[in-house]
Design an enzyme around this catalytic site. Structure first.
Site, PDB file in Angstrom:
ATOM      1  CB  VAL A  60      -0.977   0.040   1.204  1.00  0.00           C
ATOM      2  CG1 VAL A  60      -1.920  -1.139   1.188  1.00  0.00           C
ATOM      3  CG2 VAL A  60      -0.228   0.134   2.533  1.00  0.00           C
ATOM      4  CB  SER A 138      -4.119   3.126  16.715  1.00  0.00           C
ATOM      5  OG  SER A 138      -3.690   2.771  18.017  1.00  0.00           O
ATOM      6  CE1 TYR A 152       0.263   1.208  14.502  1.00  0.00           C
ATOM      7  CE2 TYR A 152      -0.393   1.955  16.676  1.00  0.00           C
ATOM      8  CZ  TYR A 152      -0.651   1.223  15.534  1.00  0.00           C
ATOM      9  OH  TYR A 152      -1.828   0.527  15.423  1.00  0.00           O
ATOM     10  CB  ALA A 155       1.931   6.978  11.306  1.00  0.00           C
ATOM     11  CE  LYS A 156      -2.583   2.793  12.776  1.00  0.00           C
ATOM     12  NZ  LYS A 156      -3.164   2.197  11.561  1.00  0.00           N
ATOM     13  CB  ILE A 185      -7.550  -5.840  18.443  1.00  0.00           C
ATOM     14  CG1 ILE A 185      -8.308  -4.506  18.567  1.00  0.00           C
ATOM     15  CG2 ILE A 185      -8.397  -6.911  17.766  1.00  0.00           C
ATOM     16  CD1 ILE A 185      -9.540  -4.506  19.435  1.00  0.00           C
TER      17      ILE A 185
END
Ligand SMILES: NC(=O)c1ccc[n+]([C@@H]2O[C@H](COP(=O)([O-])OP(=O)(O)OC[C@H]3O[C@@H](n4cnc5c(N)ncnc54)[C@H](O)[C@@H]3O)[C@@H](O)[C@H]2O)c1
Length: 245
Positions: A60, A138, A152, A155-156, A185
């Site tokens: 992606v 997230s 992370y 970026a979210k 999760i």
């Protein structure tokens, strides 16, 4: 006619649960993932259960691969009603330790990938005057990442803002753009936690357990449905009550 849904990162974890849930609910599902073998195995497994879906290999973060996926869907179906930007990666290092290349890689998959897909589906969804985009964000976008992953959460957070930006741009065309923000999760991503980390994460969740990929998929299916027609630019928390804002 069945609505066509594209799920990125559809070969594993939450993406796989979204693929299964949407197939069970009568959508025409196209899954893409960089893990070609896993993707093809999933298609074969679901075919045995009576669901016909397709798989396209794709990284992606690469524009030419995203463009090729969208071109193939246009060729095969002539439409694309729903996009689920699910593919994501995490690199756990402290801010001091993480290499710039790893930080860039996290942004490339979690933020540039969804941007590319939003960009390439825009003309199709505008033409249809109907569309649903659901981005998998997230809780880390709001809290900062609690497992030492300095690329992370940022970026979210970019993905949340991308969600709202495309929501504004596409609203006049009957296209809604929302995000689901999970936390803790049970997937391969969370399997990387130590036992101690896992216990401390569960202790901070009012519902007292980890979530399941199917519970995230149910939220995605709702936002992708006709019933969610007056919801756009929203970030739906699926976190067992971990963060209440
Ligand atoms: N598991 C959690 O607790 C949790 C919490 C919050 C958010 N999320 C988000 O949910 C999404 C799914 O996570 P998961 O836990 O199922 O992870 P996972 O690692 O189990 O699955 C991710 C899938 O994305 C694919 N993928 C990774 N990079 C790719 C790329 N460049 N191109 C195409 N496919 C690629 C992988 O091959 C894999 O199939 C991610 O966006 C993640 O950030 C997960």
């Amino acid at each position: 006619m069945k609505r066509v849904v594209l799920v990125t990162g559809g070969a594993g974890g939450i993406g796989r649960a979204v693929v299964e849930t949407m197939a069970e609910r009568g959508y025409q599902v196209v899954a893409c993932d960089r893990e070609e073998e896993k993707g093809r195995a999933l298609v074969a497994e679901l075919a045995r259960a009576g669901y016909e879906l397709s798989f396209l290999p794709c990284d992606v973060s690469k524009e030419e691969e995203v463009a090729a996926v969208i071109k193939a869907i246009e060729h095969d179906y002539g439409r694309l009603e729903i996009l689920v930007n699910n593919a994501g990666i995490i690199r756990r290092r402290t801010g001091e330790e993480i290499s710039v290349a790893d930080w860039d890689a996290v942004f490339a998959v979690n933020a540039r990938g969804p941007f590319l897909f939003c960009k390439y589906v825009t003309p199709i969804m505008k033409r249809q005057r109907w569309g649903r985009i659901v981005n998998i964000s997230s809780v880390a976008a709001k809290t900062g990442d609690i497992t030492s992953a300095p690329g992370y959460g940022p970026a979210k957070a970019a993905l949340d803002c991308l969600t709202k930006t495309f929501a504004r741009e596409l609203a006049p065309y009957g296209v809604t753009v929302n995000a689901v923000a999970p936390h803790a999760i049970e997937t391969e991503m969370s399997a990387q936690w130590s036992e101690e980390k896992r216990r401390s994460i569960i202790a901070a969740i009012p519902l007292g357990r980890l979530g399941t990929p199917r519970e995230v998929a149910a939220a995605v299916a709702f936002l992708a449905s006709e019933e969610a027609s007056f919801i756009t630019g929203a970030i739906l928390d699926v976190n067992g009550g971990f963060l209440m804002v």
